[in-house]
Design a protein around this motif. Sequence first.
Motif, PDB file in Angstrom:
ATOM      1  N   PRO A   1     -40.207 -28.821  20.701  1.00 26.84           N
ATOM      2  CA  PRO A   1     -40.605 -29.172  19.338  1.00 26.84           C
ATOM      3  C   PRO A   1     -41.937 -28.592  18.893  1.00 26.84           C
ATOM      4  O   PRO A   1     -42.173 -28.436  17.712  1.00 26.84           O
ATOM      5  N   ASP A   2     -42.825 -28.241  19.822  1.00 30.07           N
ATOM      6  CA  ASP A   2     -44.133 -27.726  19.430  1.00 30.07           C
ATOM      7  C   ASP A   2     -44.117 -26.219  19.189  1.00 30.07           C
ATOM      8  O   ASP A   2     -45.113 -25.659  18.778  1.00 30.07           O
ATOM      9  N   ARG A   3     -42.988 -25.555  19.418  1.00 25.88           N
ATOM     10  CA  ARG A   3     -42.907 -24.108  19.198  1.00 25.88           C
ATOM     11  C   ARG A   3     -42.071 -23.823  17.963  1.00 25.88           C
ATOM     12  O   ARG A   3     -41.086 -24.481  17.698  1.00 25.88           O
ATOM     13  N   ASP A   4     -42.472 -22.829  17.215  1.00 28.95           N
ATOM     14  CA  ASP A   4     -41.783 -22.447  15.996  1.00 28.95           C
ATOM     15  C   ASP A   4     -41.039 -21.148  16.237  1.00 28.95           C
ATOM     16  O   ASP A   4     -41.607 -20.198  16.765  1.00 28.95           O
ATOM     17  N   GLY A   5     -39.777 -21.091  15.850  1.00 26.09           N
ATOM     18  CA  GLY A   5     -38.996 -19.878  16.029  1.00 26.09           C
ATOM     19  C   GLY A   5     -39.301 -18.867  14.941  1.00 26.09           C
ATOM     20  O   GLY A   5     -39.890 -19.185  13.906  1.00 26.09           O
ATOM     21  N   ILE A   6     -38.890 -17.636  15.194  1.00 28.07           N
ATOM     22  CA  ILE A   6     -39.081 -16.560  14.225  1.00 28.07           C
ATOM     23  C   ILE A   6     -37.730 -15.915  13.971  1.00 28.07           C
ATOM     24  O   ILE A   6     -37.009 -15.595  14.906  1.00 28.07           O
ATOM     25  N   SER A   7     -37.385 -15.755  12.705  1.00 27.90           N
ATOM     26  CA  SER A   7     -36.132 -15.116  12.309  1.00 27.90           C
ATOM     27  C   SER A   7     -36.420 -13.749  11.731  1.00 27.90           C
ATOM     28  O   SER A   7     -37.404 -13.562  11.019  1.00 27.90           O
ATOM     29  N   ARG A   8     -35.538 -12.804  12.022  1.00 33.27           N
ATOM     30  CA  ARG A   8     -35.675 -11.459  11.476  1.00 33.27           C
ATOM     31  C   ARG A   8     -35.206 -11.436  10.024  1.00 33.27           C
ATOM     32  O   ARG A   8     -34.615 -12.384   9.518  1.00 33.27           O
ATOM     33  N   MET A   9     -35.467 -10.351   9.343  1.00 31.27           N
ATOM     34  CA  MET A   9     -35.172 -10.203   7.919  1.00 31.27           C
ATOM     35  C   MET A   9     -33.698 -10.467   7.608  1.00 31.27           C
ATOM     36  O   MET A   9     -33.379 -11.208   6.679  1.00 31.27           O
ATOM     37  N   ARG A  10     -32.778  -9.907   8.378  1.00 35.18           N
ATOM     38  CA  ARG A  10     -31.353 -10.104   8.099  1.00 35.18           C
ATOM     39  C   ARG A  10     -30.959 -11.570   8.159  1.00 35.18           C
ATOM     40  O   ARG A  10     -30.167 -12.037   7.343  1.00 35.18           O
ATOM     41  N   ALA A  11     -31.490 -12.287   9.127  1.00 34.15           N
ATOM     42  CA  ALA A  11     -31.169 -13.712   9.254  1.00 34.15           C
ATOM     43  C   ALA A  11     -31.715 -14.496   8.070  1.00 34.15           C
ATOM     44  O   ALA A  11     -31.051 -15.412   7.563  1.00 34.15           O
ATOM     45  N   VAL A  12     -32.905 -14.147   7.608  1.00 33.88           N
ATOM     46  CA  VAL A  12     -33.503 -14.833   6.452  1.00 33.88           C
ATOM     47  C   VAL A  12     -32.700 -14.523   5.186  1.00 33.88           C
ATOM     48  O   VAL A  12     -32.472 -15.407   4.362  1.00 33.88           O
TER      49      VAL A  12
END
Length: 101
Positions: A37-48
Motif C-alpha cells: 500500500p505504501d508504493r505507487d505504481g506507474i502506468s505507461r502512456m498506452r495504459a493511461v
Amino acid sequence: MSRPARAALVVTACWNQPATTRIREGTPMPMSSQSPPDRDGISRMRAVIRRTGLSKNSLSRLIKIGAFPSPVRLSRHCIGFRDSEVDHWIATRPRAKEIPK
C-alpha cells in the motif's frame, strides 16, 4: 567433475496476462498482483490512454495546460504516470448528465 545445476528463475509478464514465475521447466505459479500500500505504481502512456478514453493528442494538450498530472520520466524515451494521480484525476471528473427521453 561437473557443476551442480542452478535453478533458473524466470519472470514473465504481458499486458493482457498476469505475471507468472517459473522455476526451470516447472509449472507456472501466479505472482501476487497486489503491490504494497505504501508504493505507487506507474502506468505507461498506452495504459493511461486506455484508462481515460482520451487520445494521445488530447492527453498531451491537457498535460501542457496543467489539467492532467505531469508524467514521470522512466528512461530517455519513456514516460509514465503515477497511478494514484491518474486515479484521482478520473475520480474528480464530473459525471455525464442523463439524457432525457
